[in-house]
Design an enzyme around this catalytic site. Structure first.
Site, short mmCIF file in Angstrom:
data_model
loop_
_atom_site.label_atom_id
_atom_site.label_comp_id
_atom_site.label_asym_id
_atom_site.label_seq_id
_atom_site.Cartn_x
_atom_site.Cartn_y
_atom_site.Cartn_z
N ASP A 194 -5.04 89.83 -7.38
CA ASP A 194 -4.29 89.06 -6.37
C ASP A 194 -5.26 88.23 -5.54
O ASP A 194 -6.47 88.37 -5.65
CB ASP A 194 -3.47 90.02 -5.48
N HIS A 338 6.79 85.24 -11.30
CA HIS A 338 6.52 85.29 -9.85
C HIS A 338 5.69 84.10 -9.34
O HIS A 338 6.04 83.50 -8.33
CB HIS A 338 5.83 86.61 -9.52
#
Ligand code: N7H
Length: 481
Positions: A194, A338
């Protein structure tokens, strides 16, 4: 130029963190709080402070000095209820007036706009009781170790008289976040790297890697070009309300064994070239197509059917994709993946004619989350069931909650027809990570794009609030006395 000594550090550069406390508090003695705050302000780490810290670490490494550099950073933000309690007029903050998510508060917004599961009577069954209370503010403390954090917390407690009869604050809840250990460091709990794609900022970032173009500072900072409040009235922001940013905090639990179980039970049989996949490969590809990146961080728009760790590790290439040439196609990346849902890039900026480009600069957010909770236990892996709380302390900054966080969650992630224009006959479906509602998406099978896959919620929101993170001048001139 931006006044880096006036802007809180987490907004533009991110506080240095291995571990972090979010201390949510109420103000119990207004007059004393405003005096105490004056003593607290020198603890606040600004953007300039973070940059100095980074330089100190670099120097330490370069000189090959022994030992560790201990680092910490403190920031503070206030909710609308906090300003009400303080008796401070905050109309210069929320450009949307009484309807602005900042004024409404996240507890109500969760039901009306974010789609958090709610009972008929308007209560939030999943929310932690701490977040059902009014919260006035939050201290962020981040640093290299728990010891550093505890020390800072104590310093703050002393300033505000915590433990004495006329203390000016009351702690509601402290939540601790921890970067994951070892090789999983910088990966969130589902296993994906991330923190790769955050907006770069005109007039601030000096290194601009290939990828989405830099945005105006006002997308993140109040009172600068790009702040939508200035479109209402150029003088909308009083002095104390400039150089700040709105912080959306979300307490998001992740059901990791359940997520893994879903991947195991729904492996893709073939990749987009028709090559047969082993079950583990099919599960891995399914997960990558839900997120839009491989666990390594490599974008599937560039490496659609096979992970490419070298691509993932190369900052010149790992964010350089636009979903270009993919109008009406989910072959490489599902519309609802996403990262495509939350930053659709060319889906809006280069839509099919006759539509003209739609700028998404104003939708960019600066994400500053951190993981919480332990690694998976053996028992959880065996049973495929979550037994320990873990997830993401999601935090993001923007100059407008309406245009940033709220918009992304409500109008993109929860909207099965987004992205528009190009997707017929199938609808994209919901964001499989954060989408709330009937959780179904198309495009997961590259050879059968119209096929829908239904899935349970793997991310459960258990609380949150909207805050404003003021400038140092704002803290000194208006909030402290
Ligand atoms: Fe997301 N995940 O692990 O699946 N996110 N996110 N997010 N997210 C991103 O590119 C994740 C959440 C955005 O510019 C990556 O840095 C998880 C919320 C945006 O290409 C991964 C949770 C919101 C981006 C995850 C979660 C967003 C992004 C790729 C919750 C806003 C950048 C790494 C538990 C409403 C998109 C990267 C771009 C990226 C995950 C939450 C937004 C791996 C697990 C609530 C804007």
């Amino acid at each position: 130029p931006l006044d880096l000594k006036n802007i809180q550090g987490d907004i533009l550069s991110g506080l240095p963190k291995k571990t972090q406390f979010y201390i949510f508090f109420n103000i119990t003695n207004v007059a004393r709080f405003r005096k105490d705050l004056k003593k607290f302000i020198p603890l606040v780490k600004t953007v300039a402070g973070v940059l100095e810290d980074r330089k100190a670490i670099d120097d330490h490494k370069k000189k090959k000095l022994p030992g560790l550099v201990t680092l910490s950073g403190v920031n503070i933000s206030f909710s609308h209820q906090g300003f009400v309690k303080l008796g401070i007029d905050d109309t210069g903050l929320a450009a949307g007036g009484a309807q602005d998510p900042f004024v409404v508060g996240q507890k109500k917004d969760a039901i009306t706009n974010l789609g958090d599961p709610a009972n008929k009577d308007g209560t939030l069954p999943d929310w932690d009781p701490a977040f059902l209370k009014d919260i006035h503010g939050v201290f962020l403390i981040s640093g290299d170790s728990i010891l550093t954090l505890e020390k800072k917390k104590l310093e703050i407690a002393v300033i505000f008289g915590v433990g004495t009869p006329n203390t000016s604050i009351k702690e509601i809840i402290t939540i601790r976040g921890d970067v994951r250990p070892g090789d999983e460091s910088a990966h969130e709990h589902f296993g994906f790297l991330d923190g790769i794609s955050n907006p770069t900022i005109k007039g601030f970032d000096t290194v601009i890697n290939p990828g989405p173009k830099p945005v105006d500072a006002g997308v993140l900072l109040t009172g600068h070009t790009g702040d939508p409040a200035l479109d209402i009235r150029p003088d909308f922001r009083p002095d104390w309300a400039t150089d700040g940013s709105f912080l959306s905090f979300r307490y998001l639990f992740q059901e990791v064994p359940e997520f893994n179980d879903f991947l195991t039970k729904n492996p893709l049989a073939k990749d987009g070239n028709g090559k047969a996949l082993k079950p583990e490969e099919g599960s891995e590809l399914l997960g990558a197509r839900m997120v839009g990146r491989w666990k390594s961080g490599a974008p599937i728009d560039v490496a659609p059917f096979k992970d490419d760790p070298a691509l993932a590790a190369d900052p010149k290439r790992n964010n350089n994709f636009e979903f270009a040439g993919e109008i009406n196609s989910q072959l490489r990346c599902p519309f609802a993946a996403h990262v495509r849902k939350t930053n659709p890039r060319d889906d809006l900026e280069v839509p099919p004619p006759p539509r003209g480009p739609i700028s998404i600069d104003g939708r960019r957010i600066m994400r500053r989350g951190v993981q919480f909770g332990p690694e998976l236990t053996y028992r959880e892996q065996q049973e495929g069931k979550t037994l320990h709380a873990r997830g993401l302390l999601f935090a993001c900054y923007q100059s407008s909650l309406t245009n940033g966080f709220q918009f992304i969650q409500k109008s993109w992630a929860n909207n099965k027809t987004f992205p528009p224009f190009e997707t017929q006959p199938e609808d994209p479906g919901l964001d499989p990570i954060i989408g709330q509602g009937v959780r179904e998406m198309s495009g997961l099978d590259p050879l059968n794009e119209q096929k829908l896959l239904t899935m349970p919620a793997f991310v459960v929101p258990r609380g949150g609030e909207y805050f404003f993170s003021p400038s140092i001048k704002g803290l000194k001139s208006t909030i402290a006395t």
